[in-house]
Design an enzyme around this catalytic site. Structure first.
Site, PDB file in Angstrom:
ATOM      1  N   LYS A 234      -9.435  40.658 -19.861  1.00  0.00           N
ATOM      2  CA  LYS A 234      -8.351  39.534 -19.192  1.00  0.00           C
ATOM      3  C   LYS A 234      -8.326  37.875 -19.051  1.00  0.00           C
ATOM      4  CE  LYS A 234      -8.522  39.098 -14.066  1.00  0.00           C
ATOM      5  NZ  LYS A 234      -9.055  38.997 -11.971  1.00  0.00           N
ATOM      6  N   ASP A 239      -7.638  31.437 -11.146  1.00  0.00           N
ATOM      7  CA  ASP A 239      -6.419  32.586  -9.663  1.00  0.00           C
ATOM      8  C   ASP A 239      -7.047  32.338  -8.671  1.00  0.00           C
ATOM      9  OD1 ASP A 239      -6.089  34.516  -8.718  1.00  0.00           O
ATOM     10  OD2 ASP A 239      -7.740  35.876  -9.150  1.00  0.00           O
ATOM     11  N   LYS A 246      -6.206  33.101  -2.117  1.00  0.00           N
ATOM     12  CA  LYS A 246      -7.448  32.720  -1.347  1.00  0.00           C
ATOM     13  C   LYS A 246      -7.924  31.024  -0.874  1.00  0.00           C
ATOM     14  CE  LYS A 246      -8.730  34.467  -5.699  1.00  0.00           C
ATOM     15  NZ  LYS A 246     -10.000  36.489  -5.793  1.00  0.00           N
ATOM     16  N   ARG A 320      -4.732  43.423 -12.754  1.00  0.00           N
ATOM     17  CA  ARG A 320      -5.489  44.611 -13.734  1.00  0.00           C
ATOM     18  C   ARG A 320      -3.623  44.895 -13.859  1.00  0.00           C
ATOM     19  NH1 ARG A 320      -6.184  47.256  -7.827  1.00  0.00           N
ATOM     20  NH2 ARG A 320      -7.973  45.651  -7.786  1.00  0.00           N
TER      21      ARG A 320
HETATM   22  N1  BES Z   1     -10.332  37.964  -9.543  1.00  0.00           N
HETATM   23  C1  BES Z   1     -10.968  37.864  -8.981  1.00  0.00           C
HETATM   24  C2  BES Z   1     -11.759  39.280  -8.731  1.00  0.00           C
HETATM   25  C3  BES Z   1     -12.940  38.210  -8.486  1.00  0.00           C
HETATM   26  C4  BES Z   1     -13.677  37.047  -7.552  1.00  0.00           C
HETATM   27  C5  BES Z   1     -14.284  38.437  -9.871  1.00  0.00           C
HETATM   28  C6  BES Z   1     -14.812  37.393  -7.454  1.00  0.00           C
HETATM   29  C7  BES Z   1     -14.989  37.388  -9.635  1.00  0.00           C
HETATM   30  C8  BES Z   1     -15.923  37.323  -8.481  1.00  0.00           C
HETATM   31  C9  BES Z   1      -9.727  38.704  -8.740  1.00  0.00           C
HETATM   32  O1  BES Z   1      -7.882  38.866  -9.039  1.00  0.00           O
HETATM   33  C10 BES Z   1      -8.850  39.752  -7.229  1.00  0.00           C
HETATM   34  O2  BES Z   1      -9.078  38.575  -6.480  1.00  0.00           O
HETATM   35  N2  BES Z   1      -9.182  40.631  -6.764  1.00  0.00           N
HETATM   36  C11 BES Z   1      -8.849  41.788  -5.410  1.00  0.00           C
HETATM   37  C12 BES Z   1      -8.547  42.528  -5.281  1.00  0.00           C
HETATM   38  C13 BES Z   1      -8.472  42.751  -4.102  1.00  0.00           C
HETATM   39  C14 BES Z   1      -6.860  41.710  -4.053  1.00  0.00           C
HETATM   40  C15 BES Z   1      -7.836  44.203  -3.919  1.00  0.00           C
HETATM   41  C16 BES Z   1     -10.553  41.620  -4.972  1.00  0.00           C
HETATM   42  O3  BES Z   1     -11.389  42.051  -5.545  1.00  0.00           O
HETATM   43  O4  BES Z   1     -10.447  41.033  -3.571  1.00  0.00           O
HETATM   44 ZN    ZN Z   2      -7.002  37.588  -7.986  1.00  0.00          ZN
HETATM   45 ZN    ZN Z   3      -8.218  37.637 -10.646  1.00  0.00          ZN
END
Ligand code: BES
Ligand code: ZN
Ligand code: ZN
Length: 471
Positions: A234, A239, A246, A320
């Site tokens: 990835k 992000d 966020k 994803r």
């Molecule tokens: N990059 C993040 C996941 C992440 C956050 C990894 C903090 C490590 C530390 C990912 O893209 C994300 O934001 N995922 C969301 C998914 C949710 C919206 C279903 C998450 O994990 O909150």
């Molecule tokens: Zn994300």
């Molecule tokens: Zn992410």
């Protein structure tokens, strides 16, 4: 193979070599009286980590006692000598009284990474303080250096701020690696992603500024006749969450959201440097999940390479969405093994903490090899199940699936794995590693910042699997 090559040697011809003696309660008690008194006077003890320099009659150091604070030198603790190394002055050292090559190999690896620091942007940076470690021939120094260099590369990539590590810079890093190992590297960039049928990667990355267009980067290496291994990482260079933005505190570290790509790149570099008999393919979908007028939106329906349509329940579940196109491409060639690495969910970190990557796989033999290798290398991972009953939580009323499980706020790491699994063809041996790629606390050999995780274990498992396949 340059950064740490000077630190490890089998040559014993240095002018002054200082032996390091690891001390236990017992060995401290057995020291000659004068040395014991000196150690005591210096506050040195076997149960507190530290060093005690022993002078000779000329005022130079004749040896250094090393206390590991009650722990023992170990093949499965790569950092066991790193703390001591960090306290040593420039010089040449040898380890006294330890002959086990596996224990010395671990020490040598930690020794190299005790020299790591990320100082690219610091005005007060200093040249690396080189401490040289003399090792017996039984230690494969080249193998240690391959792993240490790969770790340093992963850390550098993750540590580099997004302004200097956007999708184009990630491509340049992979091109540089390809050039080093005579591999080929290509990229499909921007609107070409639509022409070549990678619509999901394009959708997530299209809001990035000019010059930072989304892309699919591909490296190929190795003999066509070897077993095919495909790595996918990835590569979300930043992000923000997208329109589902966020909060600041959650965004703060999101330069590390290409940590899966960085780890896949590090693993690829280890495989190529070791010349493993595989046909290696590395796929990195690289994007910025940015906020702009043309950002993809919650409620959009995205067509993917595999033909499945995905309803966007949340633009922050972007990893994803880009990975599913890369996995679909990977499966078109039916590789013998498919491994992906991703900073995919906060939920994996909640479940296992930041230091223990979560692995989900459809193949028990592969898991057994990974678990064994993780134990042997001291590079931990933990298995989570691809729990089939949760799969339906990804269903959507308006598309083939949703990118999140709306109304089901549990098992986020597993449901992300299940999402990916929908894009992996039947019969392909596949493992997905959800990792944090960040070291929160500075520890010996492990500077706070970008972190390599699970790739030494994975490398060792691949080697074992190749070996058993050729038997
Ligand atoms: N990059 C993040 C996941 C992440 C956050 C990894 C903090 C490590 C530390 C990912 O893209 C994300 O934001 N995922 C969301 C998914 C949710 C919206 C279903 C998450 O994990 O909150
Ligand atoms: Zn994300
Ligand atoms: Zn992410």
């Amino acid at each position: 193979m340059s950064r740490y090559a000077n630190l490890l040697t089998t040559e014993k011809d240095a002018e002054r070599i200082i032996p390091l003696e690891v001390i236990t309660e017992e060995s401290l008690a057995e020291l000659p009286e004068a040395k014991k008194a000196w150690a005591e006077a210096n506050g040195f003890s076997a149960d507190t980590e530290g060093l005690c320099r022993i002078p000779d009659g000329n005022g130079t150091i004749s040896k250094i006692l090393v206390s590991l604070g009650g722990t023992s030198p170990s093949a499965t603790t790569p950092w066991w000598l790193a703390g001591a190394c960090e306290q040593l002055a420039v010089g040449t050292y040898t380890i006294e009284g330890i002959a086990d090559p596996a224990v010395l190999t671990a020490a040598a690896f930690g020794w190299c990474l005790a020299h790591y620091s990320y100082d690219r942007y610091r005005s007060d940076k200093e040249p690396m303080k080189e401490r040289v470690l003399i090792l017996p021939d039984s230690v494969d120094i080249e193998a240690v250096l391959r792993e240490a260099e790969a770790y340093a590369l992963v850390r550098d990539l993750v540590n580099t701020p997004t302004d200097d590590l956007g999708p184009a810079d990630l491509q340049a890093a992979i091109e540089e690696l390809a050039a080093t190992h005579s591999a080929t590297c290509t990229a499909i960039i921007g609107d070409d992603l639509l022409k070549e049928n990678f619509p999901a990667i394009h959708t997530v990355g299209r809001a990035a500024a000019e010059g930072r267009e989304p892309r699919l980067i591909e490296l190929n290496w190795g003999d066509e006749t070897n077993p095919a291994l495909t790595l996918v990482g990835k590569g979300v260079c930043y992000d923000t969450g997208g329109l589902d933005i966020k909060p600041g505190s959650s965004m703060r570290l999101m330069k590390k959201d290409m940590g899966g790509a960085a780890n896949a790149i590090g693993l690829a570099s280890m495989i190529m440097a070791a010349e493993l008999p595989v046909r290696l393919r590395l796929l990195v979908p690289a994007v910025e999940n940015a906020v702009a007028g043309n950002s993809y939106r919650p409620g959009d329906i995205v067509r993917t390479r595999k033909g499945l349509t995905v309803e966007i329940g949340n633009t922050d579940a972007e990893g994803r969405v880009i990975l599913c196109d890369a996995l679909a491409l990977a499966c078109e060639d039916a590789p013998d093994l498919l491994l992906d690495f991703a900073t995919l969910t906060g939920a994996a970190r909640v479940a296992l903490g930041p230091d223990l990557p979560a692995v989900m796989t459809n193949d028990d033999t592969l898991w057994n090899a990974l678990e064994k290798a993780a134990n042997e290398t001291g590079d931990p991972i933990w298995r989570l199940p691809l729990w089939a009953p949760y799969d339906k939580k990804l269903n959507s009323k308006v598309a083939d699936l949703n990118n999140i499980t709306e109304g089901f706020a549990f098992a986020g790491a597993i449901t992300a794995g299940l999402y990916l699994q929908r894009f992996v063809s039947e019969g392909i041996k596949w493992a997905h590693t959800d990792l944090v790629a960040w070291q929160f606390e500075t520890l010996p050999g492990q500077q706070a910042g970008g972190a390599a995780q699970s790739i030494r274990a994975t490398f060792a498992a691949i080697k074992k699997l190749l070996h058993s396949a050729s038997q």
